[in-house]
Scaffold this motif. Sequence first.
Motif, PDB file in Angstrom:
ATOM      1  N   THR A 163       0.862  -0.998   0.277  1.00 20.07           N
ATOM      2  CA  THR A 163       0.236   0.029   0.042  1.00 20.07           C
ATOM      3  C   THR A 163       1.065   1.267  -0.267  1.00 20.07           C
ATOM      4  O   THR A 163       1.864   1.390   0.542  1.00 20.07           O
ATOM      5  N   ASP A 164       0.236   2.199  -0.363  1.00 19.87           N
ATOM      6  CA  ASP A 164       1.204   3.831  -0.265  1.00 19.87           C
ATOM      7  C   ASP A 164       0.051   4.935   0.847  1.00 19.87           C
ATOM      8  O   ASP A 164       0.997   5.707   0.424  1.00 19.87           O
ATOM      9  N   VAL A 165       0.064   4.553   1.689  1.00 20.59           N
ATOM     10  CA  VAL A 165      -0.961   5.370   2.012  1.00 20.59           C
ATOM     11  C   VAL A 165       0.057   5.471   3.415  1.00 20.59           C
ATOM     12  O   VAL A 165       0.309   4.225   3.652  1.00 20.59           O
ATOM     13  N   LEU A 166       0.595   6.337   3.666  1.00 19.36           N
ATOM     14  CA  LEU A 166       1.310   6.687   4.511  1.00 19.36           C
ATOM     15  C   LEU A 166       1.208   7.149   5.812  1.00 19.36           C
ATOM     16  O   LEU A 166       1.402   6.624   7.190  1.00 19.36           O
ATOM     17  N   GLY A 167       0.033   8.091   5.848  1.00 18.97           N
ATOM     18  CA  GLY A 167      -0.841   7.979   7.014  1.00 18.97           C
ATOM     19  C   GLY A 167      -2.650   8.868   7.011  1.00 18.97           C
ATOM     20  O   GLY A 167      -2.877   8.917   5.706  1.00 18.97           O
ATOM     21  N   VAL A 168      -3.387   8.829   8.001  1.00 24.82           N
ATOM     22  CA  VAL A 168      -3.928   9.306   7.675  1.00 24.82           C
ATOM     23  C   VAL A 168      -4.898  10.793   8.958  1.00 24.82           C
ATOM     24  O   VAL A 168      -4.427   9.848  10.141  1.00 24.82           O
ATOM     25  N   MET A 175      -6.588  -0.887   8.386  1.00 26.30           N
ATOM     26  CA  MET A 175      -6.353  -1.922   9.369  1.00 26.30           C
ATOM     27  C   MET A 175      -6.189  -2.906   8.953  1.00 26.30           C
ATOM     28  O   MET A 175      -5.544  -3.819   9.354  1.00 26.30           O
ATOM     29  N   SER A 176      -7.107  -3.295   7.751  1.00 20.78           N
ATOM     30  CA  SER A 176      -6.791  -4.527   7.453  1.00 20.78           C
ATOM     31  C   SER A 176      -5.380  -4.549   6.175  1.00 20.78           C
ATOM     32  O   SER A 176      -5.403  -3.805   5.165  1.00 20.78           O
ATOM     33  N   SER A 177      -4.539  -5.308   6.261  1.00 23.17           N
ATOM     34  CA  SER A 177      -3.442  -5.483   4.932  1.00 23.17           C
ATOM     35  C   SER A 177      -4.134  -6.214   4.088  1.00 23.17           C
ATOM     36  O   SER A 177      -3.576  -5.906   2.654  1.00 23.17           O
ATOM     37  N   SER A 178      -5.808  -6.519   3.933  1.00 27.29           N
ATOM     38  CA  SER A 178      -6.320  -6.896   2.450  1.00 27.29           C
ATOM     39  C   SER A 178      -6.968  -5.716   1.723  1.00 27.29           C
ATOM     40  O   SER A 178      -7.588  -5.600   1.005  1.00 27.29           O
ATOM     41  N   SER A 179      -6.794  -4.329   3.119  1.00 24.56           N
ATOM     42  CA  SER A 179      -7.175  -3.148   2.437  1.00 24.56           C
ATOM     43  C   SER A 179      -6.076  -2.427   1.045  1.00 24.56           C
ATOM     44  O   SER A 179      -5.303  -1.850   1.562  1.00 24.56           O
ATOM     45  N   PRO A 180      -6.928  -2.088   0.573  1.00 18.99           N
ATOM     46  CA  PRO A 180      -5.580  -0.612  -0.480  1.00 18.99           C
ATOM     47  C   PRO A 180      -5.020   0.230   0.684  1.00 18.99           C
ATOM     48  O   PRO A 180      -4.928   1.034  -0.239  1.00 18.99           O
ATOM     49  N   SER A 181      -6.242   0.379   0.996  1.00 17.56           N
ATOM     50  CA  SER A 181      -5.718   2.454   1.832  1.00 17.56           C
ATOM     51  C   SER A 181      -5.225   1.290   3.366  1.00 17.56           C
ATOM     52  O   SER A 181      -4.817   2.084   4.230  1.00 17.56           O
ATOM     53  N   TYR A 182      -4.361   0.388   3.126  1.00 16.36           N
ATOM     54  CA  TYR A 182      -3.768  -0.333   4.591  1.00 16.36           C
ATOM     55  C   TYR A 182      -2.875   0.556   5.096  1.00 16.36           C
ATOM     56  O   TYR A 182      -1.491   0.365   4.558  1.00 16.36           O
ATOM     57  N   ILE A 183      -2.505   1.006   5.859  1.00 18.47           N
ATOM     58  CA  ILE A 183      -1.351   1.766   6.831  1.00 18.47           C
ATOM     59  C   ILE A 183      -0.229   0.623   6.956  1.00 18.47           C
ATOM     60  O   ILE A 183      -0.650   0.140   8.295  1.00 18.47           O
ATOM     61  N   ALA A 184       0.695   0.691   5.822  1.00 18.71           N
ATOM     62  CA  ALA A 184       1.471  -1.133   6.599  1.00 18.71           C
ATOM     63  C   ALA A 184       2.147  -0.637   7.690  1.00 18.71           C
ATOM     64  O   ALA A 184       2.311  -1.650   8.443  1.00 18.71           O
ATOM     65  N   ASN A 185       2.779  -0.125   7.960  1.00 22.35           N
ATOM     66  CA  ASN A 185       3.453   0.297   9.460  1.00 22.35           C
ATOM     67  C   ASN A 185       2.717   0.848  11.014  1.00 22.35           C
ATOM     68  O   ASN A 185       3.740   0.766  12.174  1.00 22.35           O
ATOM     69  N   MET A 186       1.765   0.378  10.676  1.00 16.95           N
ATOM     70  CA  MET A 186       1.283   1.011  12.249  1.00 16.95           C
ATOM     71  C   MET A 186       0.989  -0.693  12.963  1.00 16.95           C
ATOM     72  O   MET A 186       0.380  -0.907  12.132  1.00 16.95           O
ATOM     73  N   LYS A 187       0.488  -0.556  13.942  1.00 11.50           N
ATOM     74  CA  LYS A 187       0.256  -1.346  14.836  1.00 11.50           C
ATOM     75  C   LYS A 187      -1.451  -1.333  15.283  1.00 11.50           C
ATOM     76  O   LYS A 187      -1.582  -0.550  15.276  1.00 11.50           O
ATOM     77  N   THR A 188      -1.830  -2.386  14.896  1.00 12.62           N
ATOM     78  CA  THR A 188      -3.031  -2.736  14.288  1.00 12.62           C
ATOM     79  C   THR A 188      -3.415  -3.732  15.802  1.00 12.62           C
ATOM     80  O   THR A 188      -5.114  -3.067  15.579  1.00 12.62           O
TER      81      THR A 188
END
Length: 449
Positions: free
Chosen positions: A2-7, A53-66
């Motif tokens: 994913t390319d989402v850094l944060g929101v 916070m779901s790894s299957s989502s295209p908007s998943y924030i990869a480096n975040m503790k979920t």
Amino acid sequence: MTDVLGVLVIARNGDRTEYYQDPKTYESSYTESTALGVAQSHQLGSFLRSTYMSSSSPSYIANMKTDLVDTHEVHVHAKAGGEGTVIFDSAVALLQGLFPPNPANRIVLANETTVIAPLGGYQYVPIETIDPGNDRSLEPWINCPAFEQHISNVYSSSEFKAIEKAAGPFFGAARDYVFGRPTTLQNAIYDYISTEHSHNKTYAHRLLPTLLEQARGFANYHENAIFSDKHVGGIGNLAGRTILHTVLNSLQRIAFNGDPLQFLLVETSYQPFISLFHMLEMIKENPELAGIPSYASALAFELRRGPPPEDRDFIRIKFKNGTRGDFETYHAFGHKSDIAATEFIYRIENYAISSQKQWAAVCSSSLDEDSIGSQNAISSTVFAILAAVFLFGMFILSKFIKSARAKAQNARIRLADDEVSQLHFPQSQYPNFGTFPTSVLVSCLCKLY
């Protein structure tokens, strides 16, 4: 990947009991959360979790503790003024959906006893409440003379008068359903009709089918006129201008690699949504946004990594109106795609209100007035007095020590090591430095209170 850094997510509170706002000042009445309202907010929290916070989502924030919340990565602000109690409840309910109970939320004590947090590992996420007495970012329109003048100008405009005249038949028909409440366009009655329609079965069965939608339509016109402006930096956009500082600051923090922030939730009321939609020119392409967002709506600003070979970050704006459906993507300033973060900040940052002093200047108010928060002003005065007394006491103490050292100078003996010295006095000649008379200082300080 994913390319989402944060929101940053701005969320509206859930359903509540009847809520009245003075049409001239927007001073408000007391209101309470309902079970429906917290359920709506919890549903929104679950939706945000599945989105970010779901790894299957295209908007998943990869480096975040979920699984277990990291309070360095997640910050939450909640408006305390106006509907503050409802907004706080909504924030708590949303967080329950965003970070549900987890048995891993446990601790092992020194005696090797394992203790799991209550309710199966409930996660207690800190919420920072934003009190308008200290921070105007979430309720800047109260006690703002310039905004009250703006309200008066809206009501006296030829457009408002024409809409009010056209609404005459509706208000005449609605009079039997509002039980003595003023039936004018200024005093929009939608909140009462909507609340009763949701919670009063007899009322819902009796209400004419078209009245609810008509009431909402006129309320949308009313609130859109009050909380918008023809000019980006106009006083009508005050609700958007004060929250804008939080938006820009959080995006800059997310972009900075050394800052752990990745998710900021701002739980608030409907007013900033309207102003931001106008300021970002989203209304031009999407006129349906010109009105009150539904309960538990969410506006998201995603910071995304640019596609190769682009080395800039981009902002994607999403909006979800109420609990139904999914996020829809909207574009700012006439763009047809995501906007570069640098351009977004450049085009809007000069309109952000970032301090109490700046708010006071825009509102033609004074920081010395009670509207800024008399309690805060008193605290500052007391602090200044206490500081002065403390510094005076320290000055007297330093004079006393210098005097004692001067008297003892002749008795000083230097040893071979220059860094070590020792005083030699007969027992009766030891200088009595004593202790600083704090009891006198404390007594003085107490009298100040």
